[in-house]
Design a protein around this motif. Structure first.
Motif, PDB file in Angstrom:
ATOM      1  N   ILE A  55      -3.172  16.071  -4.097  1.00 39.79           N
ATOM      2  CA  ILE A  55      -2.973  17.519  -4.017  1.00 39.79           C
ATOM      3  C   ILE A  55      -1.645  17.866  -3.351  1.00 39.79           C
ATOM      4  CG2 ILE A  55      -3.901  19.658  -3.001  1.00 39.79           C
ATOM      5  CD1 ILE A  55      -5.629  18.401  -5.222  1.00 39.79           C
ATOM      6  N   LYS A  56      -1.327  17.139  -2.277  1.00 42.04           N
ATOM      7  CA  LYS A  56      -0.147  17.479  -1.479  1.00 42.04           C
ATOM      8  C   LYS A  56       0.365  16.227  -0.783  1.00 42.04           C
ATOM      9  CE  LYS A  56       0.215  21.405   0.636  1.00 42.04           C
ATOM     10  NZ  LYS A  56       0.321  22.576   1.464  1.00 42.04           N
ATOM     11  N   ARG A  57       1.659  16.167  -0.611  1.00 47.65           N
ATOM     12  CA  ARG A  57       2.310  15.077   0.131  1.00 47.65           C
ATOM     13  C   ARG A  57       3.196  15.710   1.188  1.00 47.65           C
ATOM     14  NH1 ARG A  57       3.970   9.574  -1.103  1.00 47.65           N
ATOM     15  NH2 ARG A  57       5.688   9.050   0.284  1.00 47.65           N
ATOM     16  N   ILE A  58       3.079  15.231   2.420  1.00 50.10           N
ATOM     17  CA  ILE A  58       3.849  15.782   3.529  1.00 50.10           C
ATOM     18  C   ILE A  58       4.573  14.634   4.220  1.00 50.10           C
ATOM     19  CG2 ILE A  58       3.751  17.068   5.689  1.00 50.10           C
ATOM     20  CD1 ILE A  58       0.873  17.983   4.571  1.00 50.10           C
ATOM     21  N   THR A  59       5.886  14.718   4.286  1.00 48.41           N
ATOM     22  CA  THR A  59       6.675  13.728   5.006  1.00 48.41           C
ATOM     23  C   THR A  59       7.114  14.372   6.311  1.00 48.41           C
ATOM     24  OG1 THR A  59       7.444  12.744   2.950  1.00 48.41           O
ATOM     25  CG2 THR A  59       8.718  12.254   4.941  1.00 48.41           C
ATOM     26  N   GLY A  60       6.781  13.740   7.422  1.00 49.85           N
ATOM     27  CA  GLY A  60       7.065  14.305   8.740  1.00 49.85           C
ATOM     28  C   GLY A  60       5.820  14.960   9.305  1.00 49.85           C
ATOM     29  N   LEU A  61       5.996  15.642  10.413  1.00 50.75           N
ATOM     30  CA  LEU A  61       4.870  16.312  11.062  1.00 50.75           C
ATOM     31  C   LEU A  61       4.183  17.289  10.124  1.00 50.75           C
ATOM     32  CD1 LEU A  61       6.163  17.242  14.629  1.00 50.75           C
ATOM     33  CD2 LEU A  61       4.244  15.764  14.090  1.00 50.75           C
ATOM     34  N   ILE A  62       2.864  17.261  10.152  1.00 46.08           N
ATOM     35  CA  ILE A  62       2.124  18.248   9.378  1.00 46.08           C
ATOM     36  C   ILE A  62       2.139  19.572  10.119  1.00 46.08           C
ATOM     37  CG2 ILE A  62       0.585  16.586   8.252  1.00 46.08           C
ATOM     38  CD1 ILE A  62      -1.553  17.290  10.325  1.00 46.08           C
ATOM     39  N   SER A  63       1.950  20.640   9.394  1.00 51.39           N
ATOM     40  CA  SER A  63       1.721  21.953   9.991  1.00 51.39           C
ATOM     41  C   SER A  63       0.211  22.121  10.022  1.00 51.39           C
ATOM     42  CB  SER A  63       2.364  23.042   9.136  1.00 51.39           C
ATOM     43  OG  SER A  63       1.805  24.297   9.457  1.00 51.39           O
ATOM     44  N   LEU A  64      -0.363  22.225  11.225  1.00 51.16           N
ATOM     45  CA  LEU A  64      -1.811  22.309  11.361  1.00 51.16           C
ATOM     46  C   LEU A  64      -2.386  23.460  10.549  1.00 51.16           C
ATOM     47  CD1 LEU A  64      -4.413  21.278  12.603  1.00 51.16           C
ATOM     48  CD2 LEU A  64      -3.908  22.642  14.635  1.00 51.16           C
ATOM     49  N   ALA A  88       0.839  -1.206   0.000  1.00 48.43           N
ATOM     50  CA  ALA A  88       0.000   0.000   0.000  1.00 48.43           C
ATOM     51  C   ALA A  88       0.871   1.251   0.000  1.00 48.43           C
ATOM     52  CB  ALA A  88      -0.936   0.002   1.212  1.00 48.43           C
ATOM     53  N   ALA A  89       1.915   1.253   0.815  1.00 46.96           N
ATOM     54  CA  ALA A  89       2.821   2.403   0.866  1.00 46.96           C
ATOM     55  C   ALA A  89       3.490   2.617  -0.491  1.00 46.96           C
ATOM     56  CB  ALA A  89       3.867   2.200   1.951  1.00 46.96           C
ATOM     57  N   ASP A  90       3.872   1.534  -1.143  1.00 46.75           N
ATOM     58  CA  ASP A  90       4.516   1.638  -2.454  1.00 46.75           C
ATOM     59  C   ASP A  90       3.581   2.254  -3.495  1.00 46.75           C
ATOM     60  OD1 ASP A  90       6.834   0.566  -1.420  1.00 46.75           O
ATOM     61  OD2 ASP A  90       6.484  -1.457  -2.221  1.00 46.75           O
ATOM     62  N   LYS A  91       2.288   1.963  -3.388  1.00 48.36           N
ATOM     63  CA  LYS A  91       1.328   2.547  -4.330  1.00 48.36           C
ATOM     64  C   LYS A  91       1.272   4.064  -4.204  1.00 48.36           C
ATOM     65  CE  LYS A  91      -1.718  -1.383  -5.005  1.00 48.36           C
ATOM     66  NZ  LYS A  91      -3.108  -1.867  -4.953  1.00 48.36           N
ATOM     67  N   PHE A  92       1.609   4.586  -3.026  1.00 49.44           N
ATOM     68  CA  PHE A  92       1.640   6.030  -2.796  1.00 49.44           C
ATOM     69  C   PHE A  92       3.039   6.603  -3.013  1.00 49.44           C
ATOM     70  CE2 PHE A  92      -2.324   5.132  -0.635  1.00 49.44           C
ATOM     71  CZ  PHE A  92      -3.090   6.248  -0.932  1.00 49.44           C
ATOM     72  N   GLY A  93       3.932   5.830  -3.605  1.00 48.60           N
ATOM     73  CA  GLY A  93       5.275   6.319  -3.898  1.00 48.60           C
ATOM     74  C   GLY A  93       6.295   5.974  -2.835  1.00 48.60           C
ATOM     75  N   GLY A  94       5.950   5.103  -1.892  1.00 46.35           N
ATOM     76  CA  GLY A  94       6.876   4.714  -0.833  1.00 46.35           C
ATOM     77  C   GLY A  94       6.905   5.735   0.290  1.00 46.35           C
ATOM     78  N   THR A 141       3.596  10.140   7.300  1.00 42.60           N
ATOM     79  CA  THR A 141       3.537  10.659   5.938  1.00 42.60           C
ATOM     80  C   THR A 141       2.068  10.832   5.606  1.00 42.60           C
ATOM     81  OG1 THR A 141       5.596   9.620   5.210  1.00 42.60           O
ATOM     82  CG2 THR A 141       4.004  10.173   3.495  1.00 42.60           C
ATOM     83  N   SER A 142       1.718  12.019   5.110  1.00 43.32           N
ATOM     84  CA  SER A 142       0.315  12.310   4.800  1.00 43.32           C
ATOM     85  C   SER A 142       0.179  12.739   3.349  1.00 43.32           C
ATOM     86  CB  SER A 142      -0.207  13.425   5.708  1.00 43.32           C
ATOM     87  OG  SER A 142      -0.158  13.021   7.062  1.00 43.32           O
ATOM     88  N   ILE A 143      -0.913  12.289   2.726  1.00 41.72           N
ATOM     89  CA  ILE A 143      -1.212  12.635   1.336  1.00 41.72           C
ATOM     90  C   ILE A 143      -2.621  13.187   1.299  1.00 41.72           C
ATOM     91  CG2 ILE A 143      -1.536  11.741  -1.011  1.00 41.72           C
ATOM     92  CD1 ILE A 143       0.610   9.701   1.176  1.00 41.72           C
ATOM     93  N   LEU A 144      -2.770  14.406   0.790  1.00 44.43           N
ATOM     94  CA  LEU A 144      -4.089  15.036   0.669  1.00 44.43           C
ATOM     95  C   LEU A 144      -4.646  14.718  -0.716  1.00 44.43           C
ATOM     96  CD1 LEU A 144      -6.211  16.838   2.028  1.00 44.43           C
ATOM     97  CD2 LEU A 144      -5.060  18.811   0.980  1.00 44.43           C
TER      98      LEU A 144
END
Length: 188
Positions: A168-177, A145-151, A157-160
Motif C-alpha cells: 500500500i505504501k513505502r516510507i523511507t526515513g522516519l514515519i509520520s505517526l 530480504a531487503a532486495d525483495k522489497f526493492g532495496g 524503511t517501512s512498507i505497509l
C-alpha cells in the motif's frame, strides 16, 4: 613524481567512494520526514514472499500474516531514527493489534541475532509515560530480504501491506505517526 600521482589518485578515489557511500546510506535530519507513496501500479503489487528467522531461531514468513494489515519495518539497533520511531511502533501495535494489524520488525544488523536479541530484551522505550519493551515480532533480516522489497536507501524503511498482501505504501526515513495511523486505519 610517480608517488605524488599515485597519492593524488588514491585520495580522489577515497573521496569519491566516501561521497557515493554517504549518498547511498544518508539518513534524514531530525524532524525531516521523507514519504514515498507507492504509485497506482506499485499499489497493486503483491508483497514479496519472505521467510526469516525470529529471535528464537524459528522461521517466520510474511505469508503467515495474510489476512492482517502488516507494517514491515526495516531497522537496526544502531540507527538513531529507528530508535525514535520504535515507541510509535509499540503504540501502533497496542492500538491496532486487536483489529488485525501487526508490525513486523526486520533487524538489519550485520552481526545478526547475537546483537539484536539482547538489545530487544534489554531496551525499554517511553510509550505514553511508561517504559515498554518492543511488543511486535522481530526477525533478523539480510540483503536478500531487503532486495525483495526493492532495496533500501537507509533505515528505517517501512512498507505497509494490506490484508490481501498488496503493498500500500513505502516510507523511507522516519514515519509520520499521524499519516501512517491514517493509512493503517483505512485498511482495518
Amino acid at each position: 613524481m610517480k608517488k605524488s600521482v599515485l597519492v593524488i589518485i588514491a585520495v580522489v578515489a577515497v573521496i569519491g567512494a566516501t561521497y557515493f557511500a554517504d549518498r547511498a546510506t544518508r539518513q534524514p535530519r531530525k524532524g525531516q520526514i521523507h514519504l514515498t507513496v507507492a504509485n497506482a501500479a506499485a499499489a497493486a503489487k503483491s508483497a514479496p514472499e519472505v521467510t526469516l528467522k525470529d529471535l528464537d531461531g524459528k522461521d517466520l514468513s510474511l505469508a503467515q500474516y495474510k489476512g492482517k494489515v502488516v507494517l514491515v519495518n526495516f531497522w537496526a539497533t544502531w540507527c538513531e531514527p529507528c530508535q525514535v520511531e520504535i515507541p510509535w511502533l509499540i503504540e501502533m501495535q497496542q492500538k491496532y493489534a486487536a483489529k488485525g494489524f501487526t508490525v513486523l520488525g526486520i533487524a538489519m544488523d550485520e552481526e545478526g541475532a547475537s546483537v539484536v536479541t539482547p538489545w530487544v530484551k534489554n531496551e525499554r522505550f517511553d510509550v505514553n509515560g511508561s517504559k515498554s519493551q518492543m511488543n511486535y515480532p522481530i526477525v533478523v533480516g539480510n540483503d536478500a530480504a531487503a532486495d525483495k522489497f526493492g532495496g533500501l536507501l537507509g533505515y528505517p524503511t517501512s512498507i505497509l501491506v494490506s490484508r490481501d498482501g498488496k503493498v500500500i505504501k513505502r516510507i523511507t526515513g522516519l514515519i509520520s505517526l499521524d499519516e501512517i495511523s491514517k493509512s493503517i486505519e483505512s485498511q482495518l
